[in-house]
Write an enzyme that holds these catalytic residues in place. Sequence first.
Site, PDB file in Angstrom:
ATOM      1  N   ASN A 219      40.715  45.346  38.432  1.00 23.57           N
ATOM      2  CA  ASN A 219      39.296  44.862  37.698  1.00 23.57           C
ATOM      3  C   ASN A 219      39.118  45.568  36.399  1.00 23.57           C
ATOM      4  OD1 ASN A 219      38.791  43.322  39.830  1.00 23.57           O
ATOM      5  ND2 ASN A 219      37.976  45.038  40.889  1.00 23.57           N
ATOM      6  N   GLU A 264      40.395  40.298  36.072  1.00 20.86           N
ATOM      7  CA  GLU A 264      41.224  40.701  37.057  1.00 20.86           C
ATOM      8  C   GLU A 264      42.584  40.227  37.026  1.00 20.86           C
ATOM      9  OE1 GLU A 264      38.305  40.081  40.657  1.00 20.86           O
ATOM     10  OE2 GLU A 264      37.944  38.328  39.428  1.00 20.86           O
ATOM     11  N   TYR A 275      43.587  52.701  40.263  1.00 18.52           N
ATOM     12  CA  TYR A 275      42.117  52.889  39.883  1.00 18.52           C
ATOM     13  C   TYR A 275      42.114  54.129  38.905  1.00 18.52           C
ATOM     14  CZ  TYR A 275      40.762  50.088  43.689  1.00 18.52           C
ATOM     15  OH  TYR A 275      40.682  49.106  44.684  1.00 18.52           O
ATOM     16  N   ARG A 288      44.541  27.739  33.150  1.00 12.36           N
ATOM     17  CA  ARG A 288      43.659  26.622  33.116  1.00 12.36           C
ATOM     18  C   ARG A 288      42.365  27.263  33.038  1.00 12.36           C
ATOM     19  NH1 ARG A 288      41.565  27.897  38.234  1.00 12.36           N
ATOM     20  NH2 ARG A 288      42.621  29.099  39.727  1.00 12.36           N
TER      21      ARG A 288
END
Length: 332
Positions: A219, A264, A275, A288
């Site tokens: 993320n 993401e 992390y 898309r």
Amino acid sequence: MNRTPSSEFQIAESLESFPASLKGGVVAIGNFDGVHRGHRAVLDAALGLGRGTHHPVFAMSFEPHPRTVFNPAKPVFRLTPPPLKTEMLRVCGLDGALILPFTKDFAAVDANAFVQDILIDTLGISHAVTGYDFHFGRARQGTPDYLRAAGAQHGFGVTIVQREEDENADVISSSRIRDNLATGDMAEANALLGYRWFFESQVQHGDKRGRDLGYPTANLRMPEDCPLLQGIYAVKVKVGENWYGGVASYGRRPTFDNGAALFEVYLFDFKGDLYGKTLRVHVVSYLRGEAKFDNAEALISQMDRDSEEARAALASLQPLSEIDLKLLDFAS
């Protein structure tokens, strides 16, 4: 006196810290946000002059963007934030960069003072190279013609590089590239840049929903003013010294929480903990738009198709320029 260019790229963020080894050099002046093909025409002209005369070649740029200083309510999204812009200037082959703080006081400096105090007395330039639309000094009085006349008077050369156009004779500009990002036209944005647009961001902890879907993602938060169209993208990502292909979703996850926008990234063939790591993400192509699905099964089926399409896009990846070759490892 001719000088030998330095072997190490040098960065100065004030006139006081400008290195002696770059004095007497060829300076390319401009904002250079994105260091796109139009900017590189200016840089290439400066590099050609430096090679011919054995003078060091450096860029003079300004931070923050002048438009942001004069209209802080509408800051300009940076295609290349300062650290990435400096790296791009290094990759282009320059010997250094002078990044001057841009303030309203600096903008109010008289054009003659800019030439005399900065270009001549502090930098001792041998030649200045700018684009056709570069202006400097109070009320933008420093025009290209003004700079030519100043060079003739003070004994330094001046080269004004004309506008760089695409195949349709449209001018290449940072504003146009930002507009391409906003419409998801990565093909044109990357073509105008001459390399795949990229950003860096640190991996944040999320809700770990991707693991349950079979697609664990890294993320990444984007700047609030990022204009990139929300949707699905094929990406190439640098983790440490290694490159991975991947598929990314930029958006608010309408199937689940419709929360704050996140970028993401699912990396193909990667195992490990990301992390806290800073990733470099090159955005290869738009696949898309973001969509809401009735259930997790429908979403997973679409993610499978997205992954296949992203792998196909990455398999056909070809370098856009020598700069692209330096930025991306096409063999990996």
